[in-house]
Design an enzyme around this catalytic site. Structure first.
Site, PDB file in Angstrom:
ATOM      1  N   ASP A 110     -99.620 -50.089  11.069  1.00 13.39           N
ATOM      2  CA  ASP A 110     -98.231 -50.893  10.966  1.00 13.39           C
ATOM      3  C   ASP A 110     -98.418 -51.856   9.609  1.00 13.39           C
ATOM      4  O   ASP A 110     -97.479 -52.686   9.180  1.00 13.39           O
ATOM      5  CB  ASP A 110     -98.252 -51.867  11.915  1.00 13.39           C
ATOM      6  CG  ASP A 110     -97.689 -51.106  13.234  1.00 13.39           C
ATOM      7  OD1 ASP A 110     -97.015 -49.807  12.979  1.00 13.39           O
ATOM      8  OD2 ASP A 110     -97.823 -51.431  14.483  1.00 13.39           O
ATOM      9  N   LYS A 136     -92.452 -57.163  14.068  1.00 12.45           N
ATOM     10  CA  LYS A 136     -91.435 -56.098  13.893  1.00 12.45           C
ATOM     11  C   LYS A 136     -90.920 -55.597  15.134  1.00 12.45           C
ATOM     12  O   LYS A 136     -91.722 -55.963  16.435  1.00 12.45           O
ATOM     13  CB  LYS A 136     -92.146 -54.936  13.078  1.00 12.45           C
ATOM     14  CG  LYS A 136     -93.215 -54.300  13.843  1.00 12.45           C
ATOM     15  CD  LYS A 136     -93.159 -53.236  14.832  1.00 12.45           C
ATOM     16  CE  LYS A 136     -94.275 -52.680  15.453  1.00 12.45           C
ATOM     17  NZ  LYS A 136     -94.180 -52.056  16.615  1.00 12.45           N
ATOM     18  N   GLY A 149    -101.237 -58.683  14.891  1.00  8.52           N
ATOM     19  CA  GLY A 149    -102.462 -58.415  14.360  1.00  8.52           C
ATOM     20  C   GLY A 149    -102.458 -57.606  12.929  1.00  8.52           C
ATOM     21  O   GLY A 149    -102.955 -58.245  11.791  1.00  8.52           O
ATOM     22  N   SER A 150    -101.257 -56.618  12.738  1.00  6.42           N
ATOM     23  CA  SER A 150    -101.323 -56.051  11.667  1.00  6.42           C
ATOM     24  C   SER A 150    -100.366 -57.007  10.702  1.00  6.42           C
ATOM     25  O   SER A 150    -100.579 -56.883   9.072  1.00  6.42           O
ATOM     26  CB  SER A 150    -100.357 -54.818  11.807  1.00  6.42           C
ATOM     27  OG  SER A 150    -100.931 -54.056  12.482  1.00  6.42           O
ATOM     28  N   ALA A 151     -99.630 -57.818  10.941  1.00  8.07           N
ATOM     29  CA  ALA A 151     -98.988 -59.058  10.222  1.00  8.07           C
ATOM     30  C   ALA A 151     -99.844 -59.785   9.472  1.00  8.07           C
ATOM     31  O   ALA A 151     -99.583 -60.161   8.330  1.00  8.07           O
ATOM     32  CB  ALA A 151     -97.722 -59.860  11.070  1.00  8.07           C
ATOM     33  N   MET A 193     -95.348 -56.257  18.812  1.00  2.64           N
ATOM     34  CA  MET A 193     -94.755 -56.619  17.634  1.00  2.64           C
ATOM     35  C   MET A 193     -95.657 -56.721  16.404  1.00  2.64           C
ATOM     36  O   MET A 193     -95.415 -57.307  15.236  1.00  2.64           O
ATOM     37  CB  MET A 193     -93.945 -58.137  18.163  1.00  2.64           C
ATOM     38  CG  MET A 193     -93.098 -57.785  19.081  1.00  2.64           C
ATOM     39  SD  MET A 193     -92.230 -59.516  19.042  1.00  2.64           S
ATOM     40  CE  MET A 193     -91.428 -59.384  17.427  1.00  2.64           C
ATOM     41  N   VAL A 224     -99.475 -62.260  20.984  1.00  2.73           N
ATOM     42  CA  VAL A 224    -100.495 -61.370  20.958  1.00  2.73           C
ATOM     43  C   VAL A 224    -100.456 -60.065  21.818  1.00  2.73           C
ATOM     44  O   VAL A 224    -100.158 -60.316  22.925  1.00  2.73           O
ATOM     45  CB  VAL A 224    -102.026 -62.059  21.190  1.00  2.73           C
ATOM     46  CG1 VAL A 224    -103.060 -61.291  21.298  1.00  2.73           C
ATOM     47  CG2 VAL A 224    -101.924 -63.312  20.179  1.00  2.73           C
ATOM     48  N   ALA A 225    -100.905 -59.039  21.442  1.00  2.87           N
ATOM     49  CA  ALA A 225    -100.898 -57.616  22.333  1.00  2.87           C
ATOM     50  C   ALA A 225     -99.357 -57.452  22.688  1.00  2.87           C
ATOM     51  O   ALA A 225     -99.302 -57.063  23.803  1.00  2.87           O
ATOM     52  CB  ALA A 225    -101.939 -57.818  23.333  1.00  2.87           C
ATOM     53  N   GLY A 226     -98.539 -57.717  22.081  1.00  5.47           N
ATOM     54  CA  GLY A 226     -97.196 -57.662  22.502  1.00  5.47           C
ATOM     55  C   GLY A 226     -96.275 -56.495  22.030  1.00  5.47           C
ATOM     56  O   GLY A 226     -95.295 -56.480  22.230  1.00  5.47           O
TER      57      GLY A 226
HETATM   58  O1  C5P Z   1    -103.075 -48.777  13.501  1.00  5.72           O
HETATM   59  P1  C5P Z   1    -103.501 -49.532  14.623  1.00  5.72           P
HETATM   60  O2  C5P Z   1    -104.790 -49.778  14.318  1.00  5.72           O
HETATM   61  O3  C5P Z   1    -102.851 -50.836  14.777  1.00  5.72           O
HETATM   62  O4  C5P Z   1    -103.647 -48.719  15.986  1.00  5.72           O
HETATM   63  C1  C5P Z   1    -104.188 -49.039  17.002  1.00  5.72           C
HETATM   64  C2  C5P Z   1    -104.480 -47.787  17.850  1.00  5.72           C
HETATM   65  O5  C5P Z   1    -103.136 -47.193  18.479  1.00  5.72           O
HETATM   66  C3  C5P Z   1    -105.400 -46.774  17.278  1.00  5.72           C
HETATM   67  O6  C5P Z   1    -106.682 -47.047  17.309  1.00  5.72           O
HETATM   68  C4  C5P Z   1    -104.912 -45.608  18.091  1.00  5.72           C
HETATM   69  O7  C5P Z   1    -105.571 -45.468  19.277  1.00  5.72           O
HETATM   70  C5  C5P Z   1    -103.513 -45.734  18.382  1.00  5.72           C
HETATM   71  N1  C5P Z   1    -102.493 -45.407  17.463  1.00  5.72           N
HETATM   72  C6  C5P Z   1    -102.360 -43.994  17.517  1.00  5.72           C
HETATM   73  N2  C5P Z   1    -101.357 -43.409  16.589  1.00  5.72           N
HETATM   74  C7  C5P Z   1    -100.613 -44.079  15.787  1.00  5.72           C
HETATM   75  C8  C5P Z   1    -100.959 -45.512  15.664  1.00  5.72           C
HETATM   76  C9  C5P Z   1    -101.664 -46.061  16.575  1.00  5.72           C
HETATM   77  O8  C5P Z   1    -102.964 -43.263  18.193  1.00  5.72           O
HETATM   78  N3  C5P Z   1     -99.752 -43.460  14.819  1.00  5.72           N
END
Ligand code: C5P
Length: 303
Positions: free
Chosen positions: A141, A11, A107-109, A104, A100-102
């Site tokens: 995501d 994304k 990991g969620s995808a 986009m 990776v870690a980009g």
């Molecule tokens: O949702 P996800 O696990 O990918 O998010 C990774 C990290 O990004 C979370 O652990 C949090 O530190 C931060 N995050 C946040 N607020 C969001 C989405 C992510 O603080 N709405």
């Protein structure tokens, strides 16, 4: 042997407004997501009961954990628990193109792909709405990557509302050397930003509905761009380079460091790509289009 193959997009955030963190440290936000044609593929096969085997190949594969901490394995365990599938096991292979870690949501995808693939492989029978509930438990995501298209994300980005989007969006993505940690970018945001209103500009929604791609380009915005730039100052030059090559819009994607350039015309996107590919600040350039569908089964063989 039974096998299910699922394709899932990455994304880009066309707008990302971030508020102050809540008591858990999570940030409420309002965003416009678009799914783009940079895809990962997940192939799932049966494994002995309780076993979840995972491996990766392709872009950045060696950096990824393959144990129980990976979001893909967590998605598998969540499906097992929710549906009471005591005898389920899976061997999963992910071929990566999403950086990776980009920024986009690669990991969620992959987690969204795992939910779709294993629901089919194990014949768990969950509908899209039920899968979306599990997706939201895995990460903010994940629901959008299940959904795809163009959508507004609210709350933490996990509440998805599809929006009208006309036209073809030509994206040129500049992949950086190294990644950025999403929590680190949010921490920098907390330390430096004065959060504004957490809302999406109505002008952007109008431009999307009208298919005014150049107009969308002018309205791209991201509250995480400034903190990402302080952590990786070369992003400023990369954005300038793409704008100078004639892109209609330039923005850091999500928490970065991938920079996304939008063009209304394919020929213009080509030029932007050529210019970026010549820069030593850019590790690789990927051309993509959007919107595309979310995680979907592309091949199934029940053995
Ligand atoms: O949702 P996800 O696990 O990918 O998010 C990774 C990290 O990004 C979370 O652990 C949090 O530190 C931060 N995050 C946040 N607020 C969001 C989405 C992510 O603080 N709405």
């Amino acid at each position: 042997m039974a096998e299910v193959r699922v394709q899932v997009p990455g994304k880009v955030n066309l707008a990302l407004a971030v508020g102050p963190p809540d008591e858990r440290g999570y940030h409420p936000l309002a965003t416009v997501f678009q799914a783009v044609s940079v895809t990962d593929e997940l192939v799932a096969q049966p494994a002995p009961p309780g076993q979840m085997w995972l491996n990766f190949s392709g872009e950045g594969a060696s950096f990824l954990p393959t144990d129980e901490t990976n979001l893909v394995t967590r998605a598998a365990r969540l499906l097992v628990k929710t549906c009471g599938l005591r005898d389920a096991g899976a061997e999963m292979h992910v071929t990566k193109q999403i950086p990776v870690a980009g920024g986009m949501a690669g990991g969620s995808a992959d987690a969204a792909a795992a939910l779709v693939a294993l629901n089919e492989l194990w014949q768990a029978g969950l509908g899209r709405a039920e899968l979306a509930e599990l997706a939201a438990q895995l990460g903010a995501d994940v629901p959008f990557l299940l959904h795809g298209g163009t959508a507004i994300g609210t709350r933490y980005g996990d509440v998805i509302e599809p929006i009208p989007c006309a036209g073809q969006y030509h994206w040129t993505l500049a992949i950086s050397h190294g990644g950025l940690s999403t929590p680190a970018v949010f921490r920098r945001f907390d330390a430096t930003a004065t959060p504004g209103p957490v809302q999406v500009a109505p002008e952007l929604l109008t431009a999307l509905a009208e298919g005014d791609v150049a107009g969308v380009g002018a309205l791209l915005s991201n509250d995480l761009e400034a903190p990402a730039k302080t952590l990786k100052p070369e992003l400023k030059q990369v954005l300038r380079l793409g704008r100078g090559a004639g892109a209609d819009g330039a923005v850091v994607s999500g928490s970065g460091p991938t920079c996304a350039f939008l063009s209304a015309e394919p020929a213009q996107a080509e030029l932007v790509a050529e210019r970026l590919a010549a820069s030593p600040l850019v590790r690789s350039v990927v051309q993509a289009h959007g919107p595309v569908p979310g995680a979907q089964v592309v091949e199934v063989n029940h053995g």
